[in-house]
Each structure stands twice: as structure tokens, then as C-alpha cells.
Design a protein around this motif. Structure first.
Motif, mmCIF file in Angstrom:
data_model
loop_
_atom_site.group_PDB
_atom_site.id
_atom_site.type_symbol
_atom_site.label_atom_id
_atom_site.label_comp_id
_atom_site.label_asym_id
_atom_site.label_seq_id
_atom_site.Cartn_x
_atom_site.Cartn_y
_atom_site.Cartn_z
ATOM 1 N N GLN A 1 0.952 -1.144 0.153
ATOM 2 C CA GLN A 1 0.017 -0.080 -0.089
ATOM 3 C C GLN A 1 0.744 1.418 -0.072
ATOM 4 O O GLN A 1 0.593 2.182 -0.748
ATOM 5 C CB GLN A 1 -0.928 0.049 1.290
ATOM 6 C CG GLN A 1 -2.073 -0.949 1.102
ATOM 7 C CD GLN A 1 -3.139 -0.905 2.446
ATOM 8 O OE1 GLN A 1 -2.593 0.008 3.457
ATOM 9 N NE2 GLN A 1 -3.909 -1.940 2.446
ATOM 10 N N PHE A 2 2.016 1.173 0.697
ATOM 11 C CA PHE A 2 2.768 2.307 0.870
ATOM 12 C C PHE A 2 3.431 2.608 -0.392
ATOM 13 O O PHE A 2 3.533 3.630 -0.846
ATOM 14 C CB PHE A 2 3.838 2.136 1.931
ATOM 15 C CG PHE A 2 4.891 3.278 2.000
ATOM 16 C CD1 PHE A 2 4.491 4.350 2.779
ATOM 17 C CD2 PHE A 2 6.183 3.478 1.373
ATOM 18 C CE1 PHE A 2 5.184 5.485 2.995
ATOM 19 C CE2 PHE A 2 6.981 4.450 1.560
ATOM 20 C CZ PHE A 2 6.726 5.568 2.208
ATOM 21 N N GLU A 3 3.745 1.346 -1.123
ATOM 22 C CA GLU A 3 4.814 1.539 -2.488
ATOM 23 C C GLU A 3 3.444 2.084 -3.473
ATOM 24 O O GLU A 3 3.995 2.950 -4.238
ATOM 25 C CB GLU A 3 4.870 0.005 -2.971
ATOM 26 C CG GLU A 3 6.080 -0.425 -2.167
ATOM 27 C CD GLU A 3 6.311 -1.833 -2.606
ATOM 28 O OE1 GLU A 3 5.594 -2.592 -2.994
ATOM 29 O OE2 GLU A 3 7.530 -2.325 -2.314
ATOM 30 N N GLU A 4 2.257 1.560 -3.456
ATOM 31 C CA GLU A 4 1.399 1.953 -4.559
ATOM 32 C C GLU A 4 1.086 3.551 -4.220
ATOM 33 O O GLU A 4 0.790 4.447 -5.033
ATOM 34 C CB GLU A 4 -0.028 1.239 -4.374
ATOM 35 C CG GLU A 4 0.208 0.088 -4.918
ATOM 36 C CD GLU A 4 -0.823 -0.939 -4.449
ATOM 37 O OE1 GLU A 4 -1.966 -0.540 -4.053
ATOM 38 O OE2 GLU A 4 -0.933 -2.302 -4.523
ATOM 39 N N THR B 1 9.767 9.298 0.228
ATOM 40 C CA THR B 1 9.079 8.380 0.094
ATOM 41 C C THR B 1 9.450 7.026 -0.423
ATOM 42 O O THR B 1 9.445 5.809 -0.198
ATOM 43 C CB THR B 1 7.453 8.370 -0.430
ATOM 44 O OG1 THR B 1 7.297 8.936 -1.610
ATOM 45 C CG2 THR B 1 6.825 9.184 0.549
ATOM 46 N N GLU B 2 10.224 7.402 -1.762
ATOM 47 C CA GLU B 2 10.890 6.505 -2.724
ATOM 48 C C GLU B 2 11.797 5.752 -1.769
ATOM 49 O O GLU B 2 11.967 4.591 -1.672
ATOM 50 C CB GLU B 2 11.496 6.883 -3.877
ATOM 51 C CG GLU B 2 12.063 5.911 -4.731
ATOM 52 C CD GLU B 2 11.537 4.799 -5.150
ATOM 53 O OE1 GLU B 2 12.115 3.787 -5.091
ATOM 54 O OE2 GLU B 2 10.010 4.713 -5.206
ATOM 55 N N ASN B 3 12.745 6.666 -0.815
ATOM 56 C CA ASN B 3 13.761 6.019 0.018
ATOM 57 C C ASN B 3 13.028 5.089 0.861
ATOM 58 O O ASN B 3 13.773 3.848 1.184
ATOM 59 C CB ASN B 3 14.547 7.066 0.678
ATOM 60 C CG ASN B 3 15.434 7.784 -0.640
ATOM 61 O OD1 ASN B 3 15.692 7.467 -1.499
ATOM 62 N ND2 ASN B 3 15.802 8.973 -0.165
ATOM 63 N N MET B 4 12.082 5.717 1.595
ATOM 64 C CA MET B 4 11.421 4.709 2.619
ATOM 65 C C MET B 4 10.858 3.357 2.081
ATOM 66 O O MET B 4 10.920 2.493 2.598
ATOM 67 C CB MET B 4 10.292 5.539 3.429
ATOM 68 C CG MET B 4 9.753 4.956 4.687
ATOM 69 S SD MET B 4 11.038 4.698 5.714
ATOM 70 C CE MET B 4 10.142 4.000 7.055
ATOM 71 N N ARG B 5 10.209 3.740 0.599
ATOM 72 C CA ARG B 5 9.667 2.456 0.314
ATOM 73 C C ARG B 5 10.826 1.340 -0.134
ATOM 74 O O ARG B 5 10.471 0.207 0.206
ATOM 75 C CB ARG B 5 8.913 2.875 -1.152
ATOM 76 C CG ARG B 5 8.211 1.694 -1.681
ATOM 77 C CD ARG B 5 8.244 1.874 -3.472
ATOM 78 N NE ARG B 5 9.581 1.965 -3.744
ATOM 79 C CZ ARG B 5 10.308 0.705 -4.071
ATOM 80 N NH1 ARG B 5 10.242 -0.149 -3.809
ATOM 81 N NH2 ARG B 5 11.691 1.327 -4.685
ATOM 82 N N SER B 6 11.794 1.656 -0.671
ATOM 83 C CA SER B 6 12.849 1.043 -0.774
ATOM 84 C C SER B 6 13.490 0.323 0.501
ATOM 85 O O SER B 6 13.780 -0.847 0.565
ATOM 86 C CB SER B 6 13.915 1.431 -1.440
ATOM 87 O OG SER B 6 15.175 0.742 -1.701
#
Length: 142
Positions: free
Chosen positions: A28-31, A108-113
Motif C-alpha cells: 500500500q505504501f509503495e502504491e 517516500t521512494e527512499n522509505m519504500r525501498s
């Protein structure tokens, strides 16, 4: 994308169910962080992170309790890793709430990864070591 796979099972139903839910929250976070418009909704990201933080807290508590009650020898290392994730999530949420993330898309991309990699690595390299080692706790709870 972070995806639960059967080979990640640790053999303890409640832990495996929790892991699947954690993967669902990370997805969900990724999306939410990969929108078609390129815009990230800060409120949605914050909501998902708060749900993730709450679920992580509950899951880690269940897993650590099982390990302690079973006298699991890997408890200290597992807890150390859990504490690191708790602290990382808290730092990100504090920055998010304060609007101090800089470029939200990059943050958010850094956190997602980080979340996707951490979850897979932790399950495969740390949690799977529990396989067959805390069955007395599982039987006692049944």
C-alpha cells in the motif's frame, strides 16, 4: 515490489499471517508513493505509515513474546533489528508530521525501498531461523 512468497514461511501461523499483513501494508505504501500523476499525497502516506507503525509494534510484540517464552537463542539479535526498524519508522513519521521531509517523492521512494528490502531480508535471514525452534510456545498457546 515487496511481495510475500511461500518460501518465507517460518512455520508459525500467527507470525506468517503477520508477515503477510506487513507485506500488504508495504505494498500500500509503495502504491501510494508511485502515483500516475507523480504527485504523492502526504495525508495518505502519513496514514499508511501510522498503520504500518502500529502493526509493526503489535507484530514485534507477539514475535518477541513467543521468543522469550520459548527461550529462543536468537531473541537478542531479533529484538535489536526490531528496535532499529521501530526507530527508523518513528524518525520518518516525525519528519513527515513536521513537513520536514524535503522532496516528498524522493523521501517516500527512499522509505519504500528501505521497507521492502528490510522486510524481506529480516524474514529470510533472521525470522526463518525460528523455524522449529519455538514450537513449545505455539503448542502452549493452542
Amino acid at each position: 515490489m515487496a511481495t510475500w512468497q511461500e518460501h518465507m514461511r517460518v512455520g508459525i501461523d500467527v507470525v506468517d499471517d503477520d508477515h503477510q499483513e506487513l507485506f500488504a501494508l508495504v505494498r500500500q505504501f509503495e502504491e501510494a508513493s508511485k502515483t500516475a500523476s507523480g504527485q504523492v499525497d502526504p495525508a495518505e502516506i502519513g496514514h499508511i505509515l501510522e498503520r504500518l507503525q502500529a502493526y509493526v509494534h503489535d507484530h514485534f510484540e507477539r514475535e518477541e513474546t513467543a521468543q522469550q517464552e520459548a527461550g529462543y537463542e536468537g531473541y537478542a539479535e531479533n529484538k535489536r533489528q526490531h528496535d532499529e526498524l521501530r526507530a527508523t519508522l518513528e524518525k520518518f513519521l516525525v519528519k513527515h508530521r513536521a513537513g520536514d521531509w524535503g522532496d516528498l517523492k524522493v523521501a517516500t521512494e527512499n522509505m519504500r525501498s528501505f521497507l521492502a528490502i528490510w522486510l524481506q531480508e529480516h524474514i529470510m535471514k533472521t525470522d526463518r531461523k525460528m523455524r522449529g525452534r519455538i514450537l513449545p510456545w505455539v503448542r502452549k498457546r493452542a
